[in-house]
Every structure is written in C-alpha cells, then in structure tokens.
Write a protein that holds these residues in place. Sequence first.
Motif, short mmCIF file in Angstrom:
data_model
loop_
_atom_site.label_atom_id
_atom_site.label_comp_id
_atom_site.label_asym_id
_atom_site.label_seq_id
_atom_site.Cartn_x
_atom_site.Cartn_y
_atom_site.Cartn_z
N UNK A 115 0.83 -1.21 0.00
CA UNK A 115 0.00 0.00 0.00
C UNK A 115 0.86 1.26 0.00
N UNK A 116 1.94 1.24 0.79
CA UNK A 116 2.85 2.40 0.79
C UNK A 116 3.45 2.61 -0.60
N UNK A 118 2.16 1.69 -3.49
CA UNK A 118 1.12 2.13 -4.42
C UNK A 118 0.96 3.65 -4.34
N UNK A 119 1.01 4.16 -3.11
CA UNK A 119 0.74 5.58 -2.91
C UNK A 119 1.91 6.45 -3.35
N UNK A 120 3.12 5.90 -3.30
CA UNK A 120 4.28 6.73 -3.56
C UNK A 120 4.90 6.48 -4.94
N UNK A 122 4.08 5.79 -9.02
CA UNK A 122 3.11 5.67 -10.11
C UNK A 122 3.22 4.32 -10.80
N UNK A 125 1.57 1.75 -8.61
CA UNK A 125 0.13 2.01 -8.69
C UNK A 125 -0.44 1.41 -9.98
N UNK A 129 -3.15 -1.51 -10.06
CA UNK A 129 -4.41 -1.19 -10.75
C UNK A 129 -4.72 -2.28 -11.77
N UNK A 158 -12.85 1.11 -3.31
CA UNK A 158 -12.60 2.33 -2.52
C UNK A 158 -12.82 2.05 -1.03
N UNK A 161 -9.87 -0.41 0.26
CA UNK A 161 -8.58 0.28 0.37
C UNK A 161 -8.62 1.32 1.49
N UNK A 162 -9.75 2.01 1.60
CA UNK A 162 -9.87 3.03 2.65
C UNK A 162 -9.84 2.42 4.04
N UNK A 165 -6.19 1.53 4.71
CA UNK A 165 -5.43 2.76 4.96
C UNK A 165 -5.70 3.30 6.37
N UNK A 166 -6.97 3.34 6.73
CA UNK A 166 -7.38 4.00 7.98
C UNK A 166 -7.06 3.14 9.20
N UNK A 169 -2.71 1.82 8.52
CA UNK A 169 -1.63 2.81 8.33
C UNK A 169 -1.86 4.08 9.13
N UNK A 170 -3.09 4.63 9.08
CA UNK A 170 -3.33 5.88 9.82
C UNK A 170 -3.63 5.58 11.29
#
Lengths: 197, 197
Positions: A115-116, A118-120, A122, A125, A129, A158, A161-162, A165-166, A169-170
């Motif tokens: 996930x890290x 994917x976000x950083x 392209x 990602x 995808x 969505x 993944x959210x 993430x939440x 990671x967050x």
Amino acid sequence: MTDSPARTPGRRPGGPDTRGDILRAARESFAGKGFAGTSLRAVAREAGVDAALVHHYFESKDELFIESMALPVDPRQVAAVILGGPREELGRRIITTFLGVWESAEGQQRMKAVLRSVVTSDEVARMMREGITKMIMVPVAAVLDVPDARLRVSLVATQLLGLALTRYLVDLDPVATTPVPDLIDRIAPVIQHYLTA
Amino acid sequence: MTDSPARTPGRRPGGPDTRGDILRAARESFAGKGFAGTSLRAVAREAGVDAALVHHYFESKDELFIESMALPVDPRQVAAVILGGPREELGRRIITTFLGVWESAEGQQRMKAVLRSVVTSDEVARMMREGITKMIMVPVAAVLDVPDARLRVSLVATQLLGLALTRYLVDLDPVATTPVPDLIDRIAPVIQHYLTA
C-alpha cells in the motif's frame, strides 16, 4: 518449453538468483509497459536468460505478474473464494476475505509495504491497478451481470482500500481497534449495497 | 500578549521567515508530542522567538495546528458546512464537501501531498489522525448523539479516504473517471447508512 533450460545454448544458464533476475525484469516491464505490453520473451531477454527458463520458474504471465507484485495471497484464489457462494452474501465474503489477509501478521506487513508503494510510486500504482482489475474486479463484475458492474466493483475497492489505509496505516480510532467481527457486521451491508442494490 | 513583539528584549525579533520557523517548530512538536502535548510557549522556545510572536501570527493552537498541516481548507469550516443542514442529508453534504475540496486543481495537489505523507510518515499520520478527530470527527459524532457515534464517523472516514486514494492516487477505473454527481449519488447513501442506520 519445460525442457531443462541448461541445455539451451548461447544463453546464461540458471544462476543462483535467476528467479530474482527474472522477477526484477518482469517488475520493470509490467510497471513500464503494463500487463498487455509485457511478453515473457521480452522479460527473458531483459533478464539475460532463455525464455524456457522463465517458463521453468513461472507457469504463465499471470503467475509472473502475481509473483512480481509480491502479494501475500494469490488474487486468483481470493476471487475464487469471493465467487464461491450465494450472491446475497457477496458483501460478507469480500470483507471477511479482505480482513483475513490483513489480520495475519505476515500478511499485514506485506500489504502495508504494498500500500505504501502504491501511494508513492506511479509504476507500482499502475501494476496494482492492472492486477486488481484483471484478477479480481473483472471476474467479480462478470457474475454481477449488470451494465454498471465495473463501477460497482470499483466502489467496493474504494471502501476496502480506505479501510486498510485507515485501520492499518493511519491507525484512526476507533476503527483501528474495533474487533474484526464487528467491522464485518458494519461493512458487509455496505459492500453488498454497492454490488447489488 | 499581542504587544509588538519587537519590544521584547533578549529574543530574536520577527525575521523574514519567522512565520516559517514557527510552523516548522510547531510541526515537529505536533508530530512528536501530539496536539495536547504541544504548547505555544514551547513552540516559541523551539523556534527561538517570543511567545507573543506566535500569537501575533496564529490566533490559537487550533489555527497553528491547521496551518502546520498545510491543508487546502480549514477543517473547522468543513465541519460547519457538514453540520449546517438536516440530519437526513448528512451523507450527501459530507461527500459533496469532500469531493469539492479534492476536485479543485489546487486542492487536489495539496491533498495528494498530504495523503502521500500520511501513508509514508508515522508523524504526519499522527498529526492528521489528531486533526481529523478533533476538528471533524468529534463535532460530527456529537450531533449524532448515539453511543457508537465515533465508530460510525470513523467508518465514514474509511470510505472517504479510500475514495481519495483510489480515484486520485491509484487512478482505478471507472471510479477515477466517474463524474462527480454520479459519485455523490452512489456514495451519499452509504455515508448516511454508516451514520444513521
């Protein structure tokens, strides 16, 4: 094509990290040219090995792709579990399978790294995808059999993944500390709604 | 406390980037000690300026916090918009406001940077977690007035963060290209469900 590759003349035989060399070349090709634009032959050339050697280590382009994403689970197995049950329990099977991967200690470490990246990146990602689309979204959308199936499935993506993430990671409370069965009870109806409402 | 800070002896007066120095010190303190553990006095000391100068640039600790997160919107305004309407349309107001921020060109660039930092830095994740909790989640949970309000609101956060991640960073189709009004129609009922079902 599965003959012993060492017999093929003029190419480097399988060295100690031939498999790693192939994976590195594959990752680069999938990231740069996408799944469709990548051929096993070109990966072999880039890795400096015979194409037969690629076939020796990886059964198919799908398998090479999955290995090069370094996922803790095979997305084809995930798709099979999701699709192996009644349609009205799709939401529950999806969130249960997803949390099953993330809640195992090893799975969580690897998924966090994915996930890290994917976000950083392209490139990562793009790989992810294409991987998610081809191996999970397309098969799930096919069983829905409605015109907007792909949008429905991507809305589920969505939410999943959210959640990852939440929660992981967050570390946002209370969703980060809610027991898995409670999370399943809350989120399963939403996924079911996206897919079949 | 709002006297001209230049008169205070023994401290560095407001230099060309005093505001920047204060923000850097604040970011470090919020990240390391959290919101509650950060005092304006300590930030001033770290920045090498008088506390009055911090008050000169930033009205309150809230404002210093918001500025140091470098968000394209003030979360207190977001909370006010969300809460300024009927309860049965909370879902629609939340997703509309959220997409409004992300769909503006400048907002999108800044939010992408924030999201990337959240995923890659534990310190930024902590700041964002505290900021979202204090300025948006707590006020929204308060109007719900149910025992599990915080969990409900954090589930909404999973959906919103996941939408941002999938649409703007992963670029997953078709959710990346779906027109905003259609997205609102799909997602508003889910947010409403999380909050009030």
